[in-house]
Structure formats: structure tokens, C-alpha cells
Motif scaffolding. Structure first.
Motif, PDB file in Angstrom:
ATOM      1  N   LEU A  27      33.296  33.425  41.250  1.00  0.00           N
ATOM      2  CA  LEU A  27      33.078  34.537  42.181  1.00  0.00           C
ATOM      3  C   LEU A  27      32.324  35.694  41.541  1.00  0.00           C
ATOM      4  O   LEU A  27      31.557  36.400  42.194  1.00  0.00           O
ATOM      5  CB  LEU A  27      34.422  35.054  42.714  1.00  0.00           C
ATOM      6  N   GLU A  28      32.572  35.919  40.237  1.00  0.00           N
ATOM      7  CA  GLU A  28      31.975  37.074  39.557  1.00  0.00           C
ATOM      8  C   GLU A  28      30.460  36.937  39.380  1.00  0.00           C
ATOM      9  O   GLU A  28      29.781  37.931  39.159  1.00  0.00           O
ATOM     10  CB  GLU A  28      32.625  37.251  38.174  1.00  0.00           C
ATOM     11  N   GLU A  32      27.189  38.605  47.307  1.00  0.00           N
ATOM     12  CA  GLU A  32      28.263  38.805  48.286  1.00  0.00           C
ATOM     13  C   GLU A  32      28.341  37.677  49.309  1.00  0.00           C
ATOM     14  O   GLU A  32      29.436  37.203  49.648  1.00  0.00           O
ATOM     15  CB  GLU A  32      28.061  40.152  49.004  1.00  0.00           C
ATOM     16  N   GLN A  35      29.805  34.716  47.706  1.00  0.00           N
ATOM     17  CA  GLN A  35      31.235  34.996  47.503  1.00  0.00           C
ATOM     18  C   GLN A  35      32.017  34.691  48.766  1.00  0.00           C
ATOM     19  O   GLN A  35      33.077  34.064  48.733  1.00  0.00           O
ATOM     20  CB  GLN A  35      31.436  36.474  47.140  1.00  0.00           C
ATOM     21  N   ILE A  66      41.890  40.155  39.793  1.00  0.00           N
ATOM     22  CA  ILE A  66      41.227  40.594  41.028  1.00  0.00           C
ATOM     23  C   ILE A  66      41.032  42.108  41.011  1.00  0.00           C
ATOM     24  O   ILE A  66      39.989  42.626  41.414  1.00  0.00           O
ATOM     25  CB  ILE A  66      42.039  40.163  42.270  1.00  0.00           C
ATOM     26  N   MET A  69      38.147  42.949  38.856  1.00  0.00           N
ATOM     27  CA  MET A  69      36.897  42.560  39.520  1.00  0.00           C
ATOM     28  C   MET A  69      36.475  43.594  40.558  1.00  0.00           C
ATOM     29  O   MET A  69      35.293  43.915  40.699  1.00  0.00           O
ATOM     30  CB  MET A  69      37.056  41.181  40.170  1.00  0.00           C
ATOM     31  N   LYS A  74      32.603  43.457  40.756  1.00  0.00           N
ATOM     32  CA  LYS A  74      32.212  42.055  40.660  1.00  0.00           C
ATOM     33  C   LYS A  74      32.674  41.259  41.877  1.00  0.00           C
ATOM     34  O   LYS A  74      32.350  40.076  42.014  1.00  0.00           O
ATOM     35  CB  LYS A  74      32.777  41.443  39.370  1.00  0.00           C
ATOM     36  N   ILE A  75      33.471  41.891  42.733  1.00  0.00           N
ATOM     37  CA  ILE A  75      33.829  41.344  44.038  1.00  0.00           C
ATOM     38  C   ILE A  75      33.948  42.521  44.993  1.00  0.00           C
ATOM     39  O   ILE A  75      34.442  43.590  44.610  1.00  0.00           O
ATOM     40  CB  ILE A  75      35.155  40.539  43.985  1.00  0.00           C
ATOM     41  N   THR A  76      33.475  42.342  46.212  1.00  0.00           N
ATOM     42  CA  THR A  76      33.576  43.449  47.172  1.00  0.00           C
ATOM     43  C   THR A  76      35.018  43.567  47.650  1.00  0.00           C
ATOM     44  O   THR A  76      35.765  42.582  47.673  1.00  0.00           O
ATOM     45  CB  THR A  76      32.667  43.210  48.386  1.00  0.00           C
ATOM     46  N   ASN A  79      35.658  41.222  50.635  1.00  0.00           N
ATOM     47  CA  ASN A  79      35.852  39.819  50.276  1.00  0.00           C
ATOM     48  C   ASN A  79      37.209  39.588  49.611  1.00  0.00           C
ATOM     49  O   ASN A  79      37.875  38.585  49.864  1.00  0.00           O
ATOM     50  CB  ASN A  79      34.726  39.350  49.348  1.00  0.00           C
ATOM     51  N   ALA A  80      37.617  40.525  48.749  1.00  0.00           N
ATOM     52  CA  ALA A  80      38.929  40.405  48.102  1.00  0.00           C
ATOM     53  C   ALA A  80      40.048  40.419  49.140  1.00  0.00           C
ATOM     54  O   ALA A  80      41.003  39.635  49.059  1.00  0.00           O
ATOM     55  CB  ALA A  80      39.120  41.545  47.106  1.00  0.00           C
TER      56      ALA A  80
END
Length: 456
Positions: A27-28, A32, A35, A66, A69, A74-76, A79-80
């Protein structure tokens, strides 16, 4: 379990855990949109996981990761939250209780985000706040009064949506399931929830717009409000608590017809449960959704009967359906079976049930059948003996009113004939040795076996 089944479970667990971990690690390093696609794939895996797989993957370490991240972008956040909502939904539905999230940095981050989003006067992102509240209630195990005063009203707004499309129904289901996680030892004022939850239950009763899980969750959320342990301790507080519970009792029983609705819902669920299939699924560590909802209804009923000692005539039909659930699940679903036993204990305690109602419900015949099949190690033997002693005691209580006394004697003769027909006294005499020698552990049974008998 045969070797083939063991191999299947281990191979499936490795496969799901490996696939999920591989997708999560990637994922990182992707944009987006990519992801989002990977998270959708991971969410399908979450739905398929059994409890062991789930617990092995969703640990404090993963939640901490998480959080890092999100911090490092590294994740929106969106999305998380899509992933966390799915994890939380099945965490609750499958009753996979763990403390990994609560002790993680992610828990602190979500709490802070809820408070900050709620404080915004302008440009408040209502969808973001809803998602945060749902994830928090699903995954955490301790809630502050301040956060509940934000989360409960926020999610109750979602439950009041009247659209009947599938997407809206799913949003309502998720919100109600999250609310059902709020236990009674986390109290908020009635004005913050009562009118809204009454409206959603009444609207469903008129238009049947909720999923079966949504409707059960609405009732669980409301009945949990009886469990207000923090307010015990002083006379004035106990008086306030008693008055509050009496108002809830009036709403639940007489305004929203809890007993009638619970009976109807369990009858409907019974039509769709294939208990033999459930046994196969249980062997593989999974459960059919209708069985999961049935378990939740039985838990809600246990909360209700545990907290109130009164009796209403309509409970007879409700107990009858619980007996049917027990009989249907006896061979094929041990978890449901144990829940029913626990419910019988709550139902047949010291409450104002009449012998007529108990006969009507079928629970007298049920306990007699259990005694005939009893083994000394049976979990139902002590329950059956305790229940039958209670029946015997009630029938021995004389009444000063002549008409009522005549009615008691007639009923006593009827019960005696039923017990004699079933060979009840022979069962008691057979178990007498074990009663005297305390073979039932902590069960407080009467040593004089004649105390269990009903004489004409």
C-alpha cells in the motif's frame, strides 16, 4: 476433525494471511487509486476470515503501522478508514474482541481526529466524522463520556435516513451496528438518544425498511441502556436510575412491543437457518450470517431478562421460540446452544411468572425432557432441577382467597399428572445421590429430593 479438514484450515489461514500481508505491505508504494483497489481486495479477505486468522493479522503492531502511514501520508485517511470500517464491522459481527486497537497509536489518532472534526464551526466534513465514529466504536473497548456525546448523536442522524436503496440501507446498518457496541456502563442522557432510536424502530415496524441485522442492532443499543453500573452507589442516584429504567421499560415493552418483535424476528431467522450447513461452517471456523444475527438476538434478550425481574403474559410465546432455537441448534451449533442455556437461567430466575404462562411457553415440558436425558455432567441438569424446584415451590404456596386457592389446587393436580406421566420423580430419585454429594459443583441444589416433588 479429520486430517483433511486440518490441512484445509491451515492452508486457507496461511493463504489469507499471506495474501493480506502482501497487499498491505504494497500500500505504501502505490498511488491513491491503486491503494483503493487493493483495499477493496483486502476487504473481501476480511469478510472470509475466521476468528483465528483475524486475530493473527489485526494486532496492535498493524494498527500502529497504519497510524504511521497516515502520519507520513503514505496512505490517505479515507482509504485507511475504508479498511478499518470493514475490519470493525466484522470484528463486531463475529464477536472477535481484542484490545490491539485500543492500546495502539491509531486509537489515539482517531480520538483526536473525532474531537477536532467535531469542533469545526465551518466546513465540517460530516462523512469523515461518521466514518471516524464508526471505526472508533467498532474497534475500541473503552469510550469516554465526551467522545460518546459526539459519536452517538452523529450516528443516530445516519440511522434516521429514510432512503430504501441498498447503499443507504448498508450505511444505516453499519451505524446501528456501531451504536450497539456502546455498553450501558458508558451512559449518556436519554434526550441524546431515546427519541431517535424510538423513531427508527417505529418506522421499521411500519415499513420494514431495515435489514435484520440493523433491526437487532437498534434493539441491542436500546436495551444496553439498562446496564448503567456507574450510577449505582447512593440512595438518590439509585432512585434516579430506577425511575429512568421504568421509563425505558415502558418504552421498550409497551410502546415498541419488544417481546412481540423479538419473537417475530427469531421465527423469521429460524426459517432461513440451515443448521446442518452451520455445523459444517463452524468446523471451518466460520458462521452463517443468519446464525450470527440469531446469536445477537439471544444476547440482547439475555441483557433484557437479566436486568428486570417482572413478567408479562406475552413472554410465554417468546420463551417458546427460544426453546425451539435450542432444540434446532442442539446438535449442530454449540455456541447458540450455550446462549440458550444462559438465557433459560435468566428467564426462570426469581420473577413473577405464573405456572399457566410457563406451561403455555413449553418450557416445563422442555426441562422435563432434559431431565429424562440428563447425565451427571450435563450443563442442563442443574438448570432443570433448579427450575423444577421453583415450580414445586410456587405450587405449594397456599392462597387465602378461596377462588384462587381452588384454582391453585386444580393447577397443582394438572402439573402433578404431567410430571407423573413423564416419570419426573424417578429422575429425581436417580439423581438424588449426586445432589447430596455435591456432584454439581457450584449449583446450590436442595439435598432433600422430596422438595422437588409436586404432590396432588
Amino acid at each position: 476433525m479429520c486430517n483433511e479438514d486440518i490441512f484445509y484450515n491451515e492452508a486457507q489461514e496461511r493463504s489469507l494471511a499471506d495474501k493480506f500481508s502482501k497487499l498491505f505491505s504494497g500500500l505504501e508504494r502505490c498511488p491513491e487509486s491503486e491503494q483503493k483497489r487493493k483495499i477493496e481486495e483486502m476487504n473481501l479477505m476480511v469478510e472470509e476470515m475466521n476468528k483465528e486468522e483475524f486475530k493473527s493479522i489485526f494486532t496492535k503492531e498493524l494498527y500502529d503501522r497504519i497510524s504511521k502511514m497516515i502520519e507520513k501520508k503514505k496512505i490517505t485517511t479515507n482509504n485507511a478508514l475504508v479498511l478499518l470500517k470493514q475490519v470493525g464491522y466484522f470484528n463486531v459481527l463475529k464477536t472477535i474482541w481484542g484490545s490491539g486497537f485500543h492500546y495502539s497509536e491509531l486509537n489515539n489518532r482517531v480520538e483526536k481526529m473525532i474531537a477536532e472534526e467535531n469542533e469545526k464551526k465551518e466546513e465540517k466534513n460530516e462523512k469523515l466524522l461518521v466514518d471516524l465514529c464508526e471505526c472508533f466504536l467498532f474497534l475500541s473497548c473503552k469510550f469516554s463520556k465526551e467522545l460518546l456525546s459526539i459519536c452517538e448523536p452523529c450516528l443516530l442522524k445516519v440511522t434516521l435516513r429514510k432512503e430504501e436503496n441498498n447503499e443507504a440501507q448498508k450505511e444505516v446498518e453499519i451505524a446501528l451496528l456501531a451504536l450497539s457496541c456502546v455498553h450501558g456502563d458508558h451512559p449518556i442522557e436519554q434526550k441524546l438518544y431515546l427519541n431517535e432510536i424510538k423513531e427508527i424502530i417505529k418506522y421499521h415496524q411500519d415499513y420494514r425498511c431495515l435489514t435484520c441485522l440493523s433491526y437487532e442492532s437498534a434493539w441491542e443499543y436500546l436495551t444496553q441502556k439498562f446496564n448503567d453500573s456507574k450510577f449505582k452507589g447512593s440512595f438518590f442516584v439509585d432512585e434516579w436510575r430506577r425511575a429512568r429504567e421504568e421509563s425505558l421499560e415502558e418504552v421498550i415493552l409497551n410502546e415498541l412491543h419488544f417481546a412481540r418483535e423479538a419473537t417475530r424476528e427469531l421465527e423469521e431467522l429460524m426459517k432461513f437457518v440451515d443448521w446442518k450447513r452451520e455445523k459444517e461452517e463452524e468446523r471451518r471456523g466460520k458462521e452463517v450470517k443468519e446464525v450470527l444475527v440469531t446469536r445477537r438476538w439471544l444476547h440482547t434478550l439475555w441483557i433484557f431478562f437479566r436486568n428486570f425481574r417482572f413478567w408479562k403474559e406475552e413472554f410465554a410465546e417468546l420463551i417458546g421460540i427460544i426453546v425451539r432455537v435450542y432444540r434446532a441448534s442442539r446438535i449442530n451449533c454449540k455456541v447458540i446452544n450455550c446462549q440458550c442455556i444462559r438465557l433459560f437461567e435468566a428467564v426462570t430466575g426469581d420473577r413473577d411468572a405464573t405456572i399457566e404462562d410457563l406451561l403455555k411457553s413449553g418450557i416445563v415440558s422442555f426441562f422435563l425432557e432434559e431431565l429424562q436425558q440428563s447425565t451427571i455432567k450435563s450443563s442442563m441438569t442443574c438448570q432443570s432441577l433448579t427450575f423444577c424446584f421453583s415450580i414445586s415451590k410456587k405450587l405449594k404456596e397456599k392462597n387465602k382467597d378461596e377462588m384462587e386457592e381452588a384454582k391453585r389446587k386444580k393447577l397443582k393436580r394438572k402439573v402433578f399428572e404431567k410430571l407423573e406421566e413423564k416419570g419426573y420423580e424417578d429422575c429425581i430419585i436417580g439423581l438424588c445421590h449426586y445432589i447430596i454429594h455435591g456432584s454439581f459443583g457450584d449449583c446450590h441444589l436442595i439435598e432433600n429430593c422430596s422438595e422437588y416433588f409436586v404432590y396432588p
